[in-house]
Design a protein around this motif. Structure first.
Motif, PDB file in Angstrom:
ATOM      1  N   GLY A  86       0.694  -1.066  -0.273  1.00 28.25           N
ATOM      2  CA  GLY A  86       0.093  -0.126   0.410  1.00 28.25           C
ATOM      3  C   GLY A  86       0.621   1.062   0.538  1.00 28.25           C
ATOM      4  O   GLY A  86       2.397   1.192  -0.517  1.00 28.25           O
ATOM      5  N   PRO A  87      -0.220   2.385  -0.030  1.00 31.36           N
ATOM      6  CA  PRO A  87       0.629   4.014  -0.228  1.00 31.36           C
ATOM      7  C   PRO A  87       1.831   3.992   1.600  1.00 31.36           C
ATOM      8  O   PRO A  87       1.393   3.311   2.534  1.00 31.36           O
ATOM      9  CB  PRO A  87      -0.187   4.822  -0.064  1.00 31.36           C
ATOM     10  CG  PRO A  87      -1.877   4.058   0.816  1.00 31.36           C
ATOM     11  CD  PRO A  87      -1.238   2.802   0.096  1.00 31.36           C
ATOM     12  N   HIS A  88       2.832   4.284   1.148  1.00 35.80           N
ATOM     13  CA  HIS A  88       3.842   4.727   2.505  1.00 35.80           C
ATOM     14  C   HIS A  88       4.042   5.924   2.265  1.00 35.80           C
ATOM     15  O   HIS A  88       4.695   6.870   1.604  1.00 35.80           O
ATOM     16  CB  HIS A  88       4.824   3.895   2.696  1.00 35.80           C
ATOM     17  CG  HIS A  88       3.650   2.738   3.287  1.00 35.80           C
ATOM     18  ND1 HIS A  88       3.837   2.102   4.596  1.00 35.80           N
ATOM     19  CD2 HIS A  88       4.046   1.223   2.533  1.00 35.80           C
ATOM     20  CE1 HIS A  88       3.132   1.244   4.356  1.00 35.80           C
ATOM     21  NE2 HIS A  88       4.072   0.723   3.157  1.00 35.80           N
ATOM     22  N   LYS A  89       4.247   7.110   3.482  1.00 36.12           N
ATOM     23  CA  LYS A  89       5.026   8.005   3.741  1.00 36.12           C
ATOM     24  C   LYS A  89       6.278   8.362   3.241  1.00 36.12           C
ATOM     25  O   LYS A  89       6.541   7.549   5.002  1.00 36.12           O
ATOM     26  CB  LYS A  89       4.442   9.070   4.104  1.00 36.12           C
ATOM     27  CG  LYS A  89       4.879  10.777   4.230  1.00 36.12           C
ATOM     28  CD  LYS A  89       4.313  11.458   5.399  1.00 36.12           C
ATOM     29  CE  LYS A  89       4.522  13.221   5.849  1.00 36.12           C
ATOM     30  NZ  LYS A  89       3.900  13.732   6.138  1.00 36.12           N
ATOM     31  N   VAL A  90       7.315   8.334   3.110  1.00 37.33           N
ATOM     32  CA  VAL A  90       8.625   7.817   3.007  1.00 37.33           C
ATOM     33  C   VAL A  90       8.997   9.470   3.561  1.00 37.33           C
ATOM     34  O   VAL A  90       9.244  10.143   2.440  1.00 37.33           O
ATOM     35  CB  VAL A  90       9.656   7.017   1.968  1.00 37.33           C
ATOM     36  CG1 VAL A  90      11.136   7.252   2.216  1.00 37.33           C
ATOM     37  CG2 VAL A  90       8.498   6.290   1.756  1.00 37.33           C
ATOM     38  N   GLN A  91      10.108   9.790   4.355  1.00 35.35           N
ATOM     39  CA  GLN A  91      11.318  11.760   4.655  1.00 35.35           C
ATOM     40  C   GLN A  91      12.555  10.845   4.726  1.00 35.35           C
ATOM     41  O   GLN A  91      12.744   9.727   5.575  1.00 35.35           O
ATOM     42  CB  GLN A  91      10.029  11.677   5.711  1.00 35.35           C
ATOM     43  CG  GLN A  91       8.955  12.477   5.331  1.00 35.35           C
ATOM     44  CD  GLN A  91       8.214  12.596   7.414  1.00 35.35           C
ATOM     45  OE1 GLN A  91       7.801  12.149   7.449  1.00 35.35           O
ATOM     46  NE2 GLN A  91       7.554  14.111   6.904  1.00 35.35           N
ATOM     47  N   VAL A  92      13.145  11.713   4.207  1.00 31.92           N
ATOM     48  CA  VAL A  92      14.037  11.353   4.494  1.00 31.92           C
ATOM     49  C   VAL A  92      15.211  12.744   5.049  1.00 31.92           C
ATOM     50  O   VAL A  92      14.314  13.950   4.487  1.00 31.92           O
ATOM     51  CB  VAL A  92      15.236  11.656   3.387  1.00 31.92           C
ATOM     52  CG1 VAL A  92      17.190  11.607   3.198  1.00 31.92           C
ATOM     53  CG2 VAL A  92      15.267   9.784   2.436  1.00 31.92           C
ATOM     54  N   ALA A  93      16.012  12.570   5.988  1.00 30.22           N
ATOM     55  CA  ALA A  93      16.060  14.602   6.637  1.00 30.22           C
ATOM     56  C   ALA A  93      17.381  14.168   7.431  1.00 30.22           C
ATOM     57  O   ALA A  93      18.366  12.707   7.626  1.00 30.22           O
ATOM     58  CB  ALA A  93      15.415  14.410   8.419  1.00 30.22           C
ATOM     59  N   LEU A  94      18.269  15.054   7.388  1.00 30.35           N
ATOM     60  CA  LEU A  94      19.647  15.206   7.950  1.00 30.35           C
ATOM     61  C   LEU A  94      19.856  14.438   9.235  1.00 30.35           C
ATOM     62  O   LEU A  94      18.579  14.521  10.384  1.00 30.35           O
ATOM     63  CB  LEU A  94      20.373  16.474   8.104  1.00 30.35           C
ATOM     64  CG  LEU A  94      20.321  16.835   6.908  1.00 30.35           C
ATOM     65  CD1 LEU A  94      21.251  18.585   7.380  1.00 30.35           C
ATOM     66  CD2 LEU A  94      21.126  16.110   5.413  1.00 30.35           C
ATOM     67  N   ILE A  95      20.807  13.938   9.486  1.00 27.78           N
ATOM     68  CA  ILE A  95      20.403  12.749  10.835  1.00 27.78           C
ATOM     69  C   ILE A  95      20.121  13.697  12.432  1.00 27.78           C
ATOM     70  O   ILE A  95      20.885  14.694  12.679  1.00 27.78           O
ATOM     71  CB  ILE A  95      22.213  11.459  11.130  1.00 27.78           C
ATOM     72  CG1 ILE A  95      22.064  10.647  12.290  1.00 27.78           C
ATOM     73  CG2 ILE A  95      23.199  12.986  11.380  1.00 27.78           C
ATOM     74  CD1 ILE A  95      23.188  10.464  12.088  1.00 27.78           C
ATOM     75  N   GLY A  96      19.354  13.153  12.896  1.00 24.79           N
ATOM     76  CA  GLY A  96      19.183  14.426  14.188  1.00 24.79           C
ATOM     77  C   GLY A  96      18.251  14.856  14.157  1.00 24.79           C
ATOM     78  O   GLY A  96      17.976  16.070  15.098  1.00 24.79           O
ATOM     79  N   LYS A  97      17.965  15.871  12.918  1.00 21.96           N
ATOM     80  CA  LYS A  97      16.537  16.367  12.898  1.00 21.96           C
ATOM     81  C   LYS A  97      15.254  16.629  12.464  1.00 21.96           C
ATOM     82  O   LYS A  97      14.683  17.242  13.199  1.00 21.96           O
ATOM     83  CB  LYS A  97      17.587  17.439  11.009  1.00 21.96           C
ATOM     84  CG  LYS A  97      18.551  17.796  11.042  1.00 21.96           C
ATOM     85  CD  LYS A  97      18.517  18.581  12.089  1.00 21.96           C
ATOM     86  CE  LYS A  97      20.423  19.526  11.782  1.00 21.96           C
ATOM     87  NZ  LYS A  97      20.085  21.088  12.611  1.00 21.96           N
TER      88      LYS A  97
END
Length: 286
Positions: A86-97
């Protein structure tokens, strides 16, 4: 009507009644079309993640708001992770942010029983994003399978050569090649970015009954420099028919011929009941 004819007619009627009752029971019991396939269908999708963006740095990856990966470094390829379809929200952030500071936020949809590679790609100047490749991790006995992914931005088309012979020509940026079958052995692979007159190479022992992935990442004329990252897998864990499970799929038919090798249980019971009833009634006639 004679007693014999009347008895014969009654016997035939009883036999037809018994046959009808058993047939109805068999139809009610028998699984519907495709039920075996549904029962055997894999409940999960399988996803691995590749960090191929020179501008993101060390990152955390969040799936539906929950941290899925930490300390995710440039050039890293994860193992396959089982996730619900199914659908998933994927987020990439700088470590610890944290996810609220994500530099990439995308919703991706995956199907049950399929394997995917999701790559974080791009540079700040042209945009950061995720790109998804659907995989075919089925194996060919005694052969090695190879797929090349061109994830190096600003480099133009790429050509992959094996031991000096062009194997995959002019693959565009953010494209993955078709699968190529190789004889197992030791190969020197070269990736050439002809427009920038830049090349890179790596030497691998390519194994039989495995899928080899070669990722071209980094910058042709900047830092981090162009490099090749290679991974080999023997199918997809938990996914039948990809080489990771030596047993046949539960959905595989017992035989490809039109006549079944054995009668279904319900039909066998039906024939036994009819045969026993017929024998009993014929003995009663006597």
């Amino acid at each position: 009507m004679s007693n014999s004819a009347h008895h014969h007619r009654r016997t035939g009627g009883l036999l037809w009644l018994l046959a009808a009752i058993c047939l109805i029971s068999f139809v009610a019991w028998a699984p519907g079309p495709g039920s075996a396939h549904k029962a055997a269908a894999a409940p999960s999708a399988f996803v691995r993640i590749m960090h191929a963006s020179p501008d993101i740095g060390v990152a955390d990856v969040f799936l539906d708001g929950q941290r899925a990966l930490s300390n995710f470094q440039f050039g890293t390829v994860t193992d396959y992770l089982a996730i619900p379809p199914g659908p998933h929200k994927v987020q990439v952030a700088l470590i610890g942010k944290g996810p609220n500071a994500a530099v990439i936020t995308q919703t991706l949809s995956v199907e049950p029983g399929f394997a995917y590679t999701v790559a974080a790609i791009g540079v700040q100047a042209t945009g950061l994003s995720l790109v998804v490749f659907k995989e075919d991790n089925s194996l060919v006995a005694g052969k090695a399978k190879l797929r090349f992914y061109h994830l190096s931005p600003e480099g133009g088309p790429a050509t992959l050569s094996a031991n000096g012979t062009p194997l995959i020509k002019n693959l565009g940026y953010l494209q993955a090649s078709d699968y190529t079958l190789l004889t197992p052995g030791r190969y020197t692979f070269d990736v050439d970015l002809a427009e920038q007159h830049v090349s890179q190479q790596t030497t691998l022992e390519v194994a039989a009954n495995q899928i080899t992935s070669i990722f071209s990442i980094g910058l042709a004329l900047g830092m981090p420099k162009l490099e090749l990252v290679a991974r080999q897998v023997a199918g997809t864990p938990g996914l039948p028919d990809t080489g990771s499970d030596p047993g046949p799929s539960a959905a595989s038919p017992a035989s490809s011929v039109g006549v079944p090798l054995a009668l279904p249980l319900g039909l066998t019971l039906l024939l036994l009941v009819i045969g026993s009833s017929a024998a009993f009634l014929l003995r009663s006639r006597r």
